[in-house]
Every structure is written in structure tokens, then in C-alpha cells.
Design a protein around this motif. Structure first.
Motif, PDB file in Angstrom:
ATOM      1  N   VAL A  18      15.042 -42.833  38.854  1.00  0.00           N
ATOM      2  CA  VAL A  18      14.960 -42.325  40.225  1.00  0.00           C
ATOM      3  C   VAL A  18      14.656 -43.474  41.182  1.00  0.00           C
ATOM      4  N   GLN A  19      15.500 -43.666  42.183  1.00  0.00           N
ATOM      5  CA  GLN A  19      15.252 -44.685  43.187  1.00  0.00           C
ATOM      6  C   GLN A  19      14.277 -44.141  44.236  1.00  0.00           C
ATOM      7  N   PRO A  20      13.260 -44.918  44.612  1.00  0.00           N
ATOM      8  CA  PRO A  20      12.234 -44.415  45.544  1.00  0.00           C
ATOM      9  C   PRO A  20      12.820 -43.836  46.830  1.00  0.00           C
ATOM     10  N   GLU A  21      13.814 -44.513  47.400  1.00  0.00           N
ATOM     11  CA  GLU A  21      14.361 -44.051  48.668  1.00  0.00           C
ATOM     12  C   GLU A  21      15.060 -42.698  48.541  1.00  0.00           C
ATOM     13  N   SER A  22      15.502 -42.357  47.322  1.00  0.00           N
ATOM     14  CA  SER A  22      16.188 -41.074  47.143  1.00  0.00           C
ATOM     15  C   SER A  22      15.236 -39.890  47.224  1.00  0.00           C
ATOM     16  N   VAL A  23      13.932 -40.141  47.092  1.00  0.00           N
ATOM     17  CA  VAL A  23      12.939 -39.063  47.196  1.00  0.00           C
ATOM     18  C   VAL A  23      12.010 -39.276  48.384  1.00  0.00           C
ATOM     19  N   GLY A  24      12.452 -40.108  49.341  1.00  0.00           N
ATOM     20  CA  GLY A  24      11.695 -40.287  50.567  1.00  0.00           C
ATOM     21  C   GLY A  24      10.569 -41.291  50.501  1.00  0.00           C
ATOM     22  N   LEU A  36      10.531 -44.927  39.734  1.00  0.00           N
ATOM     23  CA  LEU A  36       9.263 -44.515  40.331  1.00  0.00           C
ATOM     24  C   LEU A  36       8.074 -44.941  39.479  1.00  0.00           C
ATOM     25  N   ARG A  37       6.945 -45.160  40.144  1.00  0.00           N
ATOM     26  CA  ARG A  37       5.698 -45.369  39.424  1.00  0.00           C
ATOM     27  C   ARG A  37       5.148 -44.016  38.970  1.00  0.00           C
ATOM     28  N   ARG A  38       4.277 -44.047  37.967  1.00  0.00           N
ATOM     29  CA  ARG A  38       3.689 -42.801  37.472  1.00  0.00           C
ATOM     30  C   ARG A  38       2.922 -42.070  38.567  1.00  0.00           C
ATOM     31  N   ALA A  70       7.688 -28.344  39.068  1.00  0.00           N
ATOM     32  CA  ALA A  70       7.307 -29.360  40.046  1.00  0.00           C
ATOM     33  C   ALA A  70       7.780 -30.749  39.605  1.00  0.00           C
ATOM     34  N   LEU A  71       7.660 -31.041  38.325  1.00  0.00           N
ATOM     35  CA  LEU A  71       8.141 -32.325  37.809  1.00  0.00           C
ATOM     36  C   LEU A  71       9.660 -32.425  37.935  1.00  0.00           C
ATOM     37  N   ALA A  72      10.351 -31.326  37.676  1.00  0.00           N
ATOM     38  CA  ALA A  72      11.813 -31.331  37.794  1.00  0.00           C
ATOM     39  C   ALA A  72      12.229 -31.638  39.232  1.00  0.00           C
ATOM     40  N   ARG A  73      11.512 -31.066  40.194  1.00  0.00           N
ATOM     41  CA  ARG A  73      11.823 -31.355  41.601  1.00  0.00           C
ATOM     42  C   ARG A  73      11.510 -32.805  41.930  1.00  0.00           C
ATOM     43  N   ALA A  74      10.383 -33.302  41.440  1.00  0.00           N
ATOM     44  CA  ALA A  74       9.991 -34.681  41.732  1.00  0.00           C
ATOM     45  C   ALA A  74      10.994 -35.682  41.168  1.00  0.00           C
ATOM     46  N   LEU A  75      11.562 -35.363  40.010  1.00  0.00           N
ATOM     47  CA  LEU A  75      12.502 -36.266  39.357  1.00  0.00           C
ATOM     48  C   LEU A  75      13.951 -35.954  39.714  1.00  0.00           C
ATOM     49  N   ALA A  76      14.148 -34.987  40.628  1.00  0.00           N
ATOM     50  CA  ALA A  76      15.490 -34.607  41.091  1.00  0.00           C
ATOM     51  C   ALA A  76      16.408 -34.249  39.930  1.00  0.00           C
TER      52      ALA A  76
END
Length: 289
Positions: A18-24, A36-38, A70-76
Motif C-alpha cells: 500500500v502506497q501512503p498517498e493512496s490512503v491519504g 505503510l508502517r505498522r 477495519a483492517l481490510a479498509r485500511a489496506l484497501a
């Protein structure tokens, strides 16, 4: 294989993609880890960093349904991957593993496939081996060292990159489909054999398997470069065989009036004898070992 800590390995692999910019999140500055970091995943999912670390390390193995969502959403995660991570989070005692037995194709399904002389059709098992095919389905994949095993065909056959003009996409989808077909049952000896062999013999397979992509084989357009009739673009639909869990019926069609339809018709005429359904032959050994 991922037997010891499948949930943790899945979370870590997906986090690193997951690229940081893709999740804001800002991507600026030095980042010592890929993706992403943990602590970033934990914040996005609304759980503590300590709890998320325990999940990745396997010290916590059965998060709640709400946490998994929630994890699924965080990891897209896409729907297939989300369903997979829910399966990984379930206690092992809650999973139903079918008894190990030889995969057999229903005689009724064989007769139905036999009645499609102009439509290639194959039945795949859980590890994407070809359990049966009609005459045109055999002709479509014939002539390779691994015609009866679609995973080994992609990664071990020396002419695979010629047969599949879009090899990179086919390879990625094949590994994602293998993971989806296997589900959470990493103890399946057939799966262990396939993954073990390909991990040793194919660097490309090792790289793609480590991504933990999950994607059901459903429908797609695929290009083939057939040695008898040249290039074909075929659309396939993959249908679940409800009478045999784990089996898939894959049916291929060419666009109406397209050059591929003419090529498929030619292939059928070249291989019309015999017209009855045939079993795949034993795989020939790989000349490169």
C-alpha cells in the motif's frame, strides 16, 4: 508456505504493497519500510499499534469481525481478499476441511461438456490442474509439457511466454487464483507440493506468491498464440461446480464474427477426431529439470 502464521504474513505482505498517498498519508520524508508502517495501519484501522503488532507476529490470531473489516479498509483490500482475511482470522476448529480424496468430475458434467463441440471447456481442480476437458478444450492447451496443469504451464513451460502474449498479467492472475482456490487450507498436501516445487524452480512465482494477492477466477479476456491457428482472443467464464466444492468449469468463447471465432472454428476442424471428451495426458517432464 504460510502455515505457521498465515494471518500475520498476509497482513504484512499487503501492508508493504500500500502506497501512503493512496490512503491519504504523506509520502514525503525517509521511509525505512516499503508501503505503510505498522503504526499507520493501526491508526487507519482504529486499533492500537501494540495490538496490530501482535496480529502480524502471530501472538493474536483471531481478531473480531469488526477489526478484520477495519483492517481490510485500511489496506484497501478488494472483496476477494477481504473474504480471505476473514477466513484466516477464523479459529481453525471452525473451518471445515474436506477429506483428502481424488478429485473426480461428474459424469453428467462430462456429458454436458461433450455436447459443446464448438466451445472449449475445461474443469479445474483446487490447484488449477485440468481434471477434464472436451475435445476443443484439449486442443486449446495441447502441445505443451504441462498441458494438464495450468499453474505449471505458466511458470515451468519453456514456451509459456510465447503461448500467453500477456504473460505478466496471466502469471499474476494465476497465482492470485491459486491462492483464492486454496483458501485458508495451507495444510493441503497438493497445494504444498505445487508451491514448494514452483518456489524452487521459478523466481517469478516466488515473487508473486509473496504478494498474497487473492483474486477469484471469474471472467476475463485472454490472448493465446496457438501453434496451429495463430493468435486467439477468447473470453472465459469460470463457474463453480456446486456438486464438487473446489472444482471450476471454465468455458471459453470468441467474439461473434471475429478473427478469433474463425481461428477457433479452424482449430475445431483440425482436431475434430475424436469428438468425445478426453482426459488430460500425464505431464511430460520439464527438459530443464
Amino acid at each position: 508456505m504460510d502455515r505457521e502464521n498465515p494471518l500475520g504474513q498476509f497482513l504484512r505482505a499487503r501492508r508493504e504493497l500500500v502506497q501512503p498517498e493512496s490512503v491519504g498519508l504523506p509520502a514525503a520524508g525517509h521511509r525505512r519500510v516499503a508501503g505503510l508502517r505498522r503504526e499507520e495501519v493501526a491508526a487507519l484501522a482504529g486499533v492500537s499499534t501494540d495490538y496490530y503488532v501482535r496480529l502480524e507476529q502471530g501472538r493474536e490470531r483471531h481478531p473480531s469481525v469488526q477489526v478484520v473489516d477495519a483492517l481490510a479498509r485500511a489496506l484497501a483490500l478488494e472483496p476477494d481478499a477481504t473474504a480471505h482475511v476473514h477466513e484466516l482470522a477464523r479459529p481453525a476448529s471452525g473451518r471445515r476441511r474436506p477429506a483428502a480424496r481424488r478429485e473426480r468430475v461428474s459424469p453428467n458434467l462430462l456429458r454436458m461438456m461433450e455436447a459443446w463441440p464448438h466451445t472449449p471447456a475445461v474443469v479445474l481442480g483446487r490447484c488449477l490442474t485440468v481434471l477434464a476437458h472436451n475435445a476443443l478444450g484439449k486442443a486449446l492447451f495441447d502441445g505443451h509439457a504441462y498441458s494438464g496443469d495450468l499453474v505449471r504451464l505458466v511458470f515451468l513451460d519453456r514456451d509459456a511466454r510465447h503461448f500467453y502474449p500477456d504473460w505478466d498479467r496471466v502469471a499474476a492472475n494465476t497465482v492470485a487464483g491459486l491462492r483464492a482456490a486454496a483458501g485458508a487450507d495451507y495444510d493441503d498436501p497438493r497445494l504444498a507440493e505445487v508451491v514448494g516445487e514452483l518456489s524452487i524452480k521459478s523466481e517469478a512465482f516466488r515473487r508473486l506468491w509473496a504478494r498474497h494477492d487473492i483474486r477469484q477466477k471469474t471472467h476475463e479476456s485472454k490472448r493465446f498464440r496457438h501453434p496451429l491457428v495463430g493468435e486467439l482472443t477468447l473470453h472465459y467464464e469460470s463457474l463453480t461446480v456446486n456438486s464438487a466444492p473446489g472444482q471450476q468449469l471454465v468455458v471459453y468463447q470468441a467474439g461473434q464474427g471475429s478473427p478469433s471465432e474463425e481461428a477457433l472454428s479452424l482449430l475445431g476442424s483440425l482436431t475434430a477426431d475424436p469428438a468425445r471428451l478426453q482426459r488430460p495426458r500425464e505431464n511430460a517432464p520439464d527438459p530443464e529439470g
